[in-house]
Design a protein around this motif. Structure first.
Motif, PDB file in Angstrom:
ATOM      1  N   VAL A 231      45.916  24.115  54.050  1.00  0.00           N
ATOM      2  CA  VAL A 231      46.254  25.504  53.746  1.00  0.00           C
ATOM      3  C   VAL A 231      47.099  25.574  52.481  1.00  0.00           C
ATOM      4  O   VAL A 231      46.874  26.422  51.602  1.00  0.00           O
ATOM      5  CB  VAL A 231      46.992  26.157  54.924  1.00  0.00           C
ATOM      6  CG1 VAL A 231      47.398  27.590  54.575  1.00  0.00           C
ATOM      7  CG2 VAL A 231      46.129  26.152  56.172  1.00  0.00           C
ATOM      8  N   THR A 232      48.053  24.664  52.359  1.00  0.00           N
ATOM      9  CA  THR A 232      48.891  24.625  51.156  1.00  0.00           C
ATOM     10  C   THR A 232      48.051  24.333  49.924  1.00  0.00           C
ATOM     11  O   THR A 232      48.260  24.926  48.859  1.00  0.00           O
ATOM     12  CB  THR A 232      49.992  23.562  51.311  1.00  0.00           C
ATOM     13  OG1 THR A 232      50.827  23.909  52.430  1.00  0.00           O
ATOM     14  CG2 THR A 232      50.849  23.472  50.062  1.00  0.00           C
ATOM     15  N   ALA A 233      47.078  23.437  50.064  1.00  0.00           N
ATOM     16  CA  ALA A 233      46.197  23.104  48.946  1.00  0.00           C
ATOM     17  C   ALA A 233      45.372  24.325  48.539  1.00  0.00           C
ATOM     18  O   ALA A 233      45.174  24.596  47.343  1.00  0.00           O
ATOM     19  CB  ALA A 233      45.282  21.947  49.318  1.00  0.00           C
ATOM     20  N   PHE A 234      44.868  25.081  49.527  1.00  0.00           N
ATOM     21  CA  PHE A 234      44.113  26.293  49.211  1.00  0.00           C
ATOM     22  C   PHE A 234      44.988  27.298  48.454  1.00  0.00           C
ATOM     23  O   PHE A 234      44.564  27.874  47.441  1.00  0.00           O
ATOM     24  CB  PHE A 234      43.565  26.951  50.472  1.00  0.00           C
ATOM     25  CG  PHE A 234      43.046  28.336  50.210  1.00  0.00           C
ATOM     26  CD1 PHE A 234      41.788  28.515  49.654  1.00  0.00           C
ATOM     27  CD2 PHE A 234      43.823  29.461  50.456  1.00  0.00           C
ATOM     28  CE1 PHE A 234      41.315  29.790  49.361  1.00  0.00           C
ATOM     29  CE2 PHE A 234      43.359  30.731  50.173  1.00  0.00           C
ATOM     30  CZ  PHE A 234      42.105  30.897  49.624  1.00  0.00           C
ATOM     31  N   LEU A 235      46.190  27.519  48.926  1.00  0.00           N
ATOM     32  CA  LEU A 235      47.074  28.487  48.281  1.00  0.00           C
ATOM     33  C   LEU A 235      47.441  28.038  46.870  1.00  0.00           C
ATOM     34  O   LEU A 235      47.545  28.858  45.945  1.00  0.00           O
ATOM     35  CB  LEU A 235      48.329  28.697  49.121  1.00  0.00           C
ATOM     36  CG  LEU A 235      48.090  29.372  50.481  1.00  0.00           C
ATOM     37  CD1 LEU A 235      49.369  29.355  51.313  1.00  0.00           C
ATOM     38  CD2 LEU A 235      47.592  30.794  50.300  1.00  0.00           C
ATOM     39  N   ARG A 236      47.594  26.731  46.682  1.00  0.00           N
ATOM     40  CA  ARG A 236      47.873  26.218  45.346  1.00  0.00           C
ATOM     41  C   ARG A 236      46.686  26.489  44.417  1.00  0.00           C
ATOM     42  O   ARG A 236      46.866  26.916  43.263  1.00  0.00           O
ATOM     43  CB  ARG A 236      48.171  24.720  45.420  1.00  0.00           C
ATOM     44  CG  ARG A 236      48.737  24.123  44.121  1.00  0.00           C
ATOM     45  CD  ARG A 236      49.031  22.643  44.288  1.00  0.00           C
ATOM     46  NE  ARG A 236      50.047  22.423  45.301  1.00  0.00           N
ATOM     47  CZ  ARG A 236      49.858  21.734  46.416  1.00  0.00           C
ATOM     48  NH1 ARG A 236      48.668  21.196  46.682  1.00  0.00           N
ATOM     49  NH2 ARG A 236      50.840  21.570  47.284  1.00  0.00           N
ATOM     50  N   ALA A 237      45.476  26.278  44.913  1.00  0.00           N
ATOM     51  CA  ALA A 237      44.275  26.552  44.119  1.00  0.00           C
ATOM     52  C   ALA A 237      44.143  28.040  43.832  1.00  0.00           C
ATOM     53  O   ALA A 237      43.778  28.451  42.722  1.00  0.00           O
ATOM     54  CB  ALA A 237      43.039  26.035  44.844  1.00  0.00           C
ATOM     55  N   ALA A 238      44.430  28.883  44.839  1.00  0.00           N
ATOM     56  CA  ALA A 238      44.298  30.328  44.674  1.00  0.00           C
ATOM     57  C   ALA A 238      45.282  30.852  43.628  1.00  0.00           C
ATOM     58  O   ALA A 238      44.914  31.661  42.761  1.00  0.00           O
ATOM     59  CB  ALA A 238      44.527  31.030  46.008  1.00  0.00           C
ATOM     60  N   TYR A 239      46.507  30.389  43.683  1.00  0.00           N
ATOM     61  CA  TYR A 239      47.496  30.830  42.691  1.00  0.00           C
ATOM     62  C   TYR A 239      47.149  30.284  41.305  1.00  0.00           C
ATOM     63  O   TYR A 239      47.387  30.947  40.286  1.00  0.00           O
ATOM     64  CB  TYR A 239      48.904  30.409  43.118  1.00  0.00           C
ATOM     65  CG  TYR A 239      49.576  31.446  43.990  1.00  0.00           C
ATOM     66  CD1 TYR A 239      50.481  32.355  43.458  1.00  0.00           C
ATOM     67  CD2 TYR A 239      49.298  31.527  45.353  1.00  0.00           C
ATOM     68  CE1 TYR A 239      51.099  33.308  44.240  1.00  0.00           C
ATOM     69  CE2 TYR A 239      49.908  32.480  46.150  1.00  0.00           C
ATOM     70  CZ  TYR A 239      50.804  33.370  45.595  1.00  0.00           C
ATOM     71  OH  TYR A 239      51.399  34.327  46.380  1.00  0.00           O
ATOM     72  N   GLY A 240      46.586  29.074  41.265  1.00  0.00           N
ATOM     73  CA  GLY A 240      46.137  28.542  39.987  1.00  0.00           C
ATOM     74  C   GLY A 240      45.007  29.365  39.405  1.00  0.00           C
ATOM     75  O   GLY A 240      44.936  29.595  38.192  1.00  0.00           O
ATOM     76  N   ALA A 241      44.113  29.838  40.274  1.00  0.00           N
ATOM     77  CA  ALA A 241      43.010  30.689  39.815  1.00  0.00           C
ATOM     78  C   ALA A 241      43.530  32.016  39.276  1.00  0.00           C
ATOM     79  O   ALA A 241      43.025  32.523  38.265  1.00  0.00           O
ATOM     80  CB  ALA A 241      42.032  30.930  40.964  1.00  0.00           C
ATOM     81  N   LYS A 242      44.535  32.588  39.919  1.00  0.00           N
ATOM     82  CA  LYS A 242      45.142  33.827  39.412  1.00  0.00           C
ATOM     83  C   LYS A 242      45.656  33.620  37.991  1.00  0.00           C
ATOM     84  O   LYS A 242      45.424  34.441  37.094  1.00  0.00           O
ATOM     85  CB  LYS A 242      46.309  34.251  40.306  1.00  0.00           C
ATOM     86  CG  LYS A 242      45.960  34.717  41.692  1.00  0.00           C
ATOM     87  CD  LYS A 242      47.240  35.128  42.421  1.00  0.00           C
ATOM     88  CE  LYS A 242      47.072  35.226  43.912  1.00  0.00           C
ATOM     89  NZ  LYS A 242      46.207  36.331  44.316  1.00  0.00           N
ATOM     90  N   ASP A 243      46.382  32.534  37.787  1.00  0.00           N
ATOM     91  CA  ASP A 243      46.923  32.268  36.458  1.00  0.00           C
ATOM     92  C   ASP A 243      45.814  32.074  35.433  1.00  0.00           C
ATOM     93  O   ASP A 243      45.923  32.524  34.286  1.00  0.00           O
ATOM     94  CB  ASP A 243      47.836  31.037  36.496  1.00  0.00           C
ATOM     95  CG  ASP A 243      49.155  31.308  37.207  1.00  0.00           C
ATOM     96  OD1 ASP A 243      49.544  32.483  37.310  1.00  0.00           O
ATOM     97  OD2 ASP A 243      49.797  30.338  37.667  1.00  0.00           O
ATOM     98  N   ALA A 244      44.742  31.397  35.849  1.00  0.00           N
ATOM     99  CA  ALA A 244      43.626  31.178  34.929  1.00  0.00           C
ATOM    100  C   ALA A 244      42.959  32.498  34.550  1.00  0.00           C
ATOM    101  O   ALA A 244      42.602  32.719  33.385  1.00  0.00           O
ATOM    102  CB  ALA A 244      42.609  30.224  35.562  1.00  0.00           C
ATOM    103  N   ILE A 245      42.801  33.395  35.518  1.00  0.00           N
ATOM    104  CA  ILE A 245      42.202  34.704  35.249  1.00  0.00           C
ATOM    105  C   ILE A 245      43.001  35.444  34.177  1.00  0.00           C
ATOM    106  O   ILE A 245      42.431  36.147  33.336  1.00  0.00           O
ATOM    107  CB  ILE A 245      42.127  35.529  36.548  1.00  0.00           C
ATOM    108  CG1 ILE A 245      41.050  34.948  37.472  1.00  0.00           C
ATOM    109  CG2 ILE A 245      41.843  37.001  36.260  1.00  0.00           C
ATOM    110  CD1 ILE A 245      41.077  35.512  38.878  1.00  0.00           C
ATOM    111  N   CYS A 246      44.296  35.268  34.199  1.00  0.00           N
ATOM    112  CA  CYS A 246      45.176  36.012  33.297  1.00  0.00           C
ATOM    113  C   CYS A 246      45.416  35.324  31.955  1.00  0.00           C
ATOM    114  O   CYS A 246      45.932  35.959  31.030  1.00  0.00           O
ATOM    115  CB  CYS A 246      46.517  36.262  33.985  1.00  0.00           C
ATOM    116  SG  CYS A 246      46.366  37.238  35.499  1.00  0.00           S
ATOM    117  N   SER A 247      45.047  34.062  31.842  1.00  0.00           N
ATOM    118  CA  SER A 247      45.387  33.343  30.611  1.00  0.00           C
ATOM    119  C   SER A 247      44.223  32.584  29.974  1.00  0.00           C
ATOM    120  O   SER A 247      44.319  32.175  28.815  1.00  0.00           O
ATOM    121  CB  SER A 247      46.519  32.349  30.895  1.00  0.00           C
ATOM    122  OG  SER A 247      46.116  31.382  31.867  1.00  0.00           O
TER     123      SER A 247
END
Length: 325
Positions: A231-247
């Motif tokens: 679950v922690t790994a998924f959340l880390r990937a999800a937050y990383g994807a958010k940052d990628a979308i924005c940058s």
């Protein structure tokens, strides 16, 4: 027969152990929702493999389908309002939430509208997304009463309906103002309509600080306890994807077709508001603010909105959540 019984018992023990150690996560997501944005980036960039889990996506027809799927076990995780989690916990269910976004719905008026503040809503036709239990509507009514002595149910003319229909009615001049979900509000802003205030500002003016998320990643607490690292790994990937979308331009190229518009102004407005909602802090102050918001909504909206508990049920937010860096 004895050997068969031993084998059956062994399999009964092994299957739960395999599920408990599984690195798969099946998420339910609306094909047109912004949760699908980050899931697409996770898939296209292989962020699940990098984090050591396998992402499976089940497309949903509507938000209710996600809640039903989560309750029935066909999906492991969805994005929904954490107030739903609080109601479920009041009923003895073990769902829990990890913060998803700070992006809030907004009150929008036409470009040339004389409405400049809440006091100007008196006598106006106000479109409200969904139902009278929309949280931002309850907050707006609370603030109008507290600061201006206005009862927007009586002193204005609220109209409840589906978000896209309300957008259309505002464009046609049938509404004076519209309180809509953030992505519908962003589309109006791209067309020159004016944002009067949003849910975050309502919370601040009502004394709820620091910022509190509206939506959350939701899953079963017992399920997460058996696979905390996954679950922690998924959340880390999800937050990383958010940052990628924005940058990252490449990540945005994956997402742009999912906005449902080819208009660069609309795409830019959606991306801007989405990125403004990224969570930067999560700890005791934010949890206390969420508890204050829950108490305010319980008082103003009653059991139909929050459930019967007068205070935020323990475990509504996942205790093991740490904001990924």
């Amino acid at each position: 027969m004895k050997a068969f019984l031993i084998l059956t018992a062994l399999l009964a023990w092994l299957v739960p152990q395999a599920r408990a150690g599984s690195r798969d996560i099946t998420v339910g997501a609306l094909a047109y929702g912004t949760f699908n944005w980050e899931l697409t980036v996770i898939e296209r960039e292989g962020l699940d493999r990098r984090q050591g889990f396998h992402l499976k996506i089940r497309k949903l027809a509507n938000p209710q389908a996600g809640r039903i799927g989560l309750q029935g076990g066909s999906v492991d995780l969805i994005v929904t309002n954490w107030l739903w989690v609080a109601r479920q916990r009041s009923g003895g269910h073990d769902f829990t939430a990890a913060p998803y976004s700070l992006t809030h719905g907004a009150l929008i008026v036409p470009p040339d509208s004389p409405i400049r503040g809440i006091a100007d809503l008196k006598g106006r036709r106000i479109g409200v997304a969904g139902s009278p239990l929309y949280e931002n509507w309850i907050l707006l009514k609370t603030l109008a009463k507290r600061e201006y002595g206005l009862d927007l149910e009586q002193d204005a003319r609220p109209v409840f309906g589906a978000p896209p229909l309300l957008n259309q009615q505002l464009r046609q001049g049938r509404l004076d103002a519209l309180l809509n979900y953030w992505h519908y509000a962003a589309r109006l802003e791209a067309a020159g309509y004016r944002r009067l205030l949003d849910g975050g500002e309502l919370l601040t003016r009502l004394g709820v600080t620091p910022p509190v998320p509206t939506l959350s990643y939701v899953f079963r607490q017992r399920w997460a306890a058996d696979r905390r690292d996954t679950v922690t790994a998924f959340l880390r990937a999800a937050y990383g994807a958010k940052d990628a979308i924005c940058s990252d331009r490449r990540a945005w190229r994956y997402v742009a077709p999912l906005t449902g518009s080819t208009d660069p102004k609309i795409q830019a407005a959606l991306r801007q508001r989405y990125c403004q909602g990224r969570l930067r802090h999560w700890g005791a102050p934010e949890r206390k603010a969420a508890a204050r918001l829950y108490a305010l909504l319980h008082e103003a909206g009653g059991d139909a909105l929050t459930g019967p508990a007068a205070t935020l049920p323990r475990g509504t937010f996942w205790a093991d959540f740490v904001l990924p860096r």
